[in-house]
Design a protein around this motif. Structure first.
Motif, PDB file in Angstrom:
ATOM      1  N   GLU A  34       0.780  -1.205   0.068  1.00 24.42           N
ATOM      2  CA  GLU A  34      -0.044   0.049   0.212  1.00 24.42           C
ATOM      3  C   GLU A  34       0.940   1.120  -0.056  1.00 24.42           C
ATOM      4  OE1 GLU A  34      -3.047   0.285   2.599  1.00 24.42           O
ATOM      5  OE2 GLU A  34      -3.400  -2.140   2.523  1.00 24.42           O
ATOM      6  N   PRO A  35       0.516   2.257  -0.765  1.00 24.89           N
ATOM      7  CA  PRO A  35       1.329   3.445  -0.819  1.00 24.89           C
ATOM      8  C   PRO A  35       1.212   4.195   0.564  1.00 24.89           C
ATOM      9  CG  PRO A  35      -0.936   3.865  -1.790  1.00 24.89           C
ATOM     10  CD  PRO A  35      -0.776   2.259  -1.379  1.00 24.89           C
ATOM     11  N   PRO A  36       2.467   4.967   0.952  1.00 25.75           N
ATOM     12  CA  PRO A  36       2.306   5.586   2.254  1.00 25.75           C
ATOM     13  C   PRO A  36       1.096   6.719   2.600  1.00 25.75           C
ATOM     14  CG  PRO A  36       4.207   6.277   0.907  1.00 25.75           C
ATOM     15  CD  PRO A  36       3.408   5.095   0.197  1.00 25.75           C
ATOM     16  N   ARG A  37       0.640   6.664   3.628  1.00 27.78           N
ATOM     17  CA  ARG A  37      -0.264   7.699   4.109  1.00 27.78           C
ATOM     18  C   ARG A  37       0.081   9.173   3.913  1.00 27.78           C
ATOM     19  NH1 ARG A  37      -4.441   4.486   2.883  1.00 27.78           N
ATOM     20  NH2 ARG A  37      -4.380   2.387   3.935  1.00 27.78           N
ATOM     21  N   LYS A  38       1.222   9.568   4.284  1.00 29.72           N
ATOM     22  CA  LYS A  38       1.716  10.749   4.328  1.00 29.72           C
ATOM     23  C   LYS A  38       2.911  11.017   3.294  1.00 29.72           C
ATOM     24  CE  LYS A  38       0.876  12.820   8.572  1.00 29.72           C
ATOM     25  NZ  LYS A  38       1.492  13.168   9.869  1.00 29.72           N
ATOM     26  N   THR A  39       3.189  12.101   2.970  1.00 27.34           N
ATOM     27  CA  THR A  39       4.249  12.344   2.049  1.00 27.34           C
ATOM     28  C   THR A  39       5.464  12.377   2.823  1.00 27.34           C
ATOM     29  OG1 THR A  39       2.936  13.766   0.585  1.00 27.34           O
ATOM     30  CG2 THR A  39       5.419  13.789   0.518  1.00 27.34           C
ATOM     31  N   PRO A  40       6.671  11.904   2.761  1.00 27.96           N
ATOM     32  CA  PRO A  40       7.813  11.734   3.537  1.00 27.96           C
ATOM     33  C   PRO A  40       8.125  13.120   3.599  1.00 27.96           C
ATOM     34  CG  PRO A  40       8.121  10.600   1.630  1.00 27.96           C
ATOM     35  CD  PRO A  40       6.631  10.907   1.322  1.00 27.96           C
ATOM     36  N   VAL A  41       8.794  13.430   4.776  1.00 25.08           N
ATOM     37  CA  VAL A  41       9.568  14.932   4.845  1.00 25.08           C
ATOM     38  C   VAL A  41      11.062  14.566   4.264  1.00 25.08           C
ATOM     39  CG1 VAL A  41      10.630  16.029   6.567  1.00 25.08           C
ATOM     40  CG2 VAL A  41       8.635  15.004   7.054  1.00 25.08           C
ATOM     41  N   VAL A  42      11.234  15.755   3.453  1.00 25.79           N
ATOM     42  CA  VAL A  42      12.885  15.678   2.800  1.00 25.79           C
ATOM     43  C   VAL A  42      13.779  15.621   3.818  1.00 25.79           C
ATOM     44  CG1 VAL A  42      14.037  16.696   0.917  1.00 25.79           C
ATOM     45  CG2 VAL A  42      11.889  16.825   0.835  1.00 25.79           C
ATOM     46  N   ASP A  43      14.823  14.864   3.628  1.00 24.45           N
ATOM     47  CA  ASP A  43      15.993  14.542   4.517  1.00 24.45           C
ATOM     48  C   ASP A  43      16.938  15.533   3.953  1.00 24.45           C
ATOM     49  OD1 ASP A  43      17.438  13.834   6.767  1.00 24.45           O
ATOM     50  OD2 ASP A  43      18.073  12.145   5.857  1.00 24.45           O
ATOM     51  N   LYS A  44      17.404  16.602   4.619  1.00 24.62           N
ATOM     52  CA  LYS A  44      18.304  17.511   4.275  1.00 24.62           C
ATOM     53  C   LYS A  44      19.626  16.778   4.343  1.00 24.62           C
ATOM     54  CE  LYS A  44      16.498  21.838   3.815  1.00 24.62           C
ATOM     55  NZ  LYS A  44      17.126  23.692   4.203  1.00 24.62           N
ATOM     56  N   GLN A  45      20.426  16.879   3.563  1.00 22.54           N
ATOM     57  CA  GLN A  45      21.958  16.489   3.555  1.00 22.54           C
ATOM     58  C   GLN A  45      22.864  17.409   4.000  1.00 22.54           C
ATOM     59  OE1 GLN A  45      22.658  13.231   2.910  1.00 22.54           O
ATOM     60  NE2 GLN A  45      20.450  12.680   2.584  1.00 22.54           N
ATOM     61  N   THR A  46      22.483  18.654   3.930  1.00 24.37           N
ATOM     62  CA  THR A  46      23.575  19.718   4.327  1.00 24.37           C
ATOM     63  C   THR A  46      22.763  21.104   4.739  1.00 24.37           C
ATOM     64  OG1 THR A  46      25.119  21.251   3.459  1.00 24.37           O
ATOM     65  CG2 THR A  46      23.445  20.601   1.829  1.00 24.37           C
ATOM     66  N   SER A  47      23.451  21.893   5.652  1.00 26.33           N
ATOM     67  CA  SER A  47      22.937  23.108   5.952  1.00 26.33           C
ATOM     68  C   SER A  47      23.270  24.313   5.030  1.00 26.33           C
ATOM     69  CB  SER A  47      23.452  23.368   7.548  1.00 26.33           C
ATOM     70  OG  SER A  47      24.842  23.552   7.439  1.00 26.33           O
ATOM     71  N   VAL A  48      23.609  24.065   4.101  1.00 27.63           N
ATOM     72  CA  VAL A  48      24.034  25.244   3.091  1.00 27.63           C
ATOM     73  C   VAL A  48      22.804  25.300   2.456  1.00 27.63           C
ATOM     74  CG1 VAL A  48      25.470  26.070   1.300  1.00 27.63           C
ATOM     75  CG2 VAL A  48      26.451  24.713   3.118  1.00 27.63           C
ATOM     76  N   PRO A  49      22.368  26.546   2.292  1.00 24.16           N
ATOM     77  CA  PRO A  49      21.113  26.875   1.339  1.00 24.16           C
ATOM     78  C   PRO A  49      21.149  26.646  -0.187  1.00 24.16           C
ATOM     79  CG  PRO A  49      21.897  29.078   1.956  1.00 24.16           C
ATOM     80  CD  PRO A  49      22.741  27.767   2.760  1.00 24.16           C
ATOM     81  N   ASN A  50      20.338  26.469  -0.708  1.00 22.08           N
ATOM     82  CA  ASN A  50      20.232  26.027  -2.398  1.00 22.08           C
ATOM     83  C   ASN A  50      20.658  27.041  -2.916  1.00 22.08           C
ATOM     84  OD1 ASN A  50      20.045  25.207  -4.879  1.00 22.08           O
ATOM     85  ND2 ASN A  50      17.901  24.298  -4.269  1.00 22.08           N
ATOM     86  N   PRO A  51      21.713  27.206  -3.843  1.00 20.30           N
ATOM     87  CA  PRO A  51      21.896  28.487  -4.800  1.00 20.30           C
ATOM     88  C   PRO A  51      20.873  28.673  -5.595  1.00 20.30           C
ATOM     89  CG  PRO A  51      23.501  26.718  -5.045  1.00 20.30           C
ATOM     90  CD  PRO A  51      22.617  26.195  -4.055  1.00 20.30           C
ATOM     91  N   ALA A  52      20.328  27.764  -6.034  1.00 22.39           N
ATOM     92  CA  ALA A  52      19.161  28.166  -7.165  1.00 22.39           C
ATOM     93  C   ALA A  52      17.941  29.258  -6.681  1.00 22.39           C
ATOM     94  CB  ALA A  52      18.633  26.933  -7.756  1.00 22.39           C
ATOM     95  N   VAL A  53      17.602  28.636  -5.421  1.00 22.41           N
ATOM     96  CA  VAL A  53      16.623  29.422  -4.665  1.00 22.41           C
ATOM     97  C   VAL A  53      17.275  30.911  -4.291  1.00 22.41           C
ATOM     98  CG1 VAL A  53      15.460  29.655  -2.646  1.00 22.41           C
ATOM     99  CG2 VAL A  53      15.437  27.494  -3.807  1.00 22.41           C
ATOM    100  N   ILE A  54      18.241  31.046  -3.887  1.00 25.08           N
ATOM    101  CA  ILE A  54      18.871  32.451  -3.625  1.00 25.08           C
ATOM    102  C   ILE A  54      18.860  32.987  -4.940  1.00 25.08           C
ATOM    103  CG2 ILE A  54      21.174  33.585  -3.080  1.00 25.08           C
ATOM    104  CD1 ILE A  54      21.680  31.338  -0.909  1.00 25.08           C
ATOM    105  N   LEU A  55      19.817  32.607  -6.072  1.00 25.47           N
ATOM    106  CA  LEU A  55      19.382  33.250  -7.285  1.00 25.47           C
ATOM    107  C   LEU A  55      18.098  33.849  -7.756  1.00 25.47           C
ATOM    108  CD1 LEU A  55      22.214  31.462  -9.301  1.00 25.47           C
ATOM    109  CD2 LEU A  55      22.361  33.736  -8.290  1.00 25.47           C
ATOM    110  N   THR A  56      17.253  32.672  -7.610  1.00 29.15           N
ATOM    111  CA  THR A  56      15.718  33.072  -8.273  1.00 29.15           C
ATOM    112  C   THR A  56      15.033  34.268  -7.272  1.00 29.15           C
ATOM    113  OG1 THR A  56      15.630  30.869  -8.462  1.00 29.15           O
ATOM    114  CG2 THR A  56      13.750  31.996  -8.324  1.00 29.15           C
ATOM    115  N   ASN A  57      15.452  34.223  -6.083  1.00 30.93           N
ATOM    116  CA  ASN A  57      14.959  35.204  -5.127  1.00 30.93           C
ATOM    117  C   ASN A  57      15.572  36.664  -5.357  1.00 30.93           C
ATOM    118  OD1 ASN A  57      13.025  33.719  -3.906  1.00 30.93           O
ATOM    119  ND2 ASN A  57      14.145  32.958  -2.024  1.00 30.93           N
TER     120      ASN A  57
END
Length: 170
Positions: A11-34
């Motif tokens: 059966e499929p999972p009942r909840k969407t799993p939480v993304v497990d962050k590998q690093t504490s450095v923010p994503n540069p694509a998000v920074i450039l987009t903002n």
């Protein structure tokens, strides 16, 4: 009895799993987009909004633009290239206007054909005569000028026609 095998089709999972962050450095694509959004997109959008509000107060209708009549090529002084250019642009505007007049008259004639059906010969006499007169006048003025038609060619054609008429009368 079971409908399906849980081992084969879990059966499929009942909840969407939480993304497990590998690093504490923010994503540069998000920074450039903002950065792009707040430094370029927002100021440009605000500026455009201000311009649009100013233009809405002074709205001019483009399809009612009135051009002043320019003297024809025959009225231009010898070597006055600005006058030549203005006369050429005036001729092109006149040519486009005359084309649209012929199209409108032709559409009226076609509408009469469609409306009247088989009795169009009796009921569309006025539209047919108007179309023939308009298209003949257009052909007399602009016919046989070729793909590179210009005011000068049109003037020479009219001059040749006048000379031919004078030769026939005398």
């Amino acid at each position: 009895m079971k409908d399906h095998d849980n081992a084969a089709y879990p059966e499929p999972p009942r909840k969407t799993p939480v993304v497990d962050k590998q690093t504490s450095v923010p994503n540069p694509a998000v920074i450039l987009t903002n950065l792009f959004y707040y430094s370029v997109d927002v100021p440009v959008s605000k500026f455009k909004g201000v311009l649009d509000s100013i233009r809405s107060n002074n709205k001019s209708v483009y399809y009612h633009q009135k051009f002043r009549r320019i003297p024809e090529l025959t009225d231009c002084e010898n070597g006055d290239y600005l006058c030549y250019y203005e006369a050429e642009m005036q001729w092109r505007r006149d040519y486009k206007v005359d084309q649209e007049i012929v199209k409108i008259v032709q559409e009226r004639m076609k509408a009469c054909y469609q409306r009247e059906g088989s009795s169009y010969k009796q009921n569309c006499v006025k539209e047919i005569e108007q179309f023939e007169e308009t298209s003949n006048n257009f052909q007399l003025r602009y016919g046989d000028l070729g793909a590179y038609a210009s005011g000068r060619k049109c003037l020479m054609k009219q001059k040749e026609r006048m000379m031919a008429d004078q030769a026939q009368t005398s």
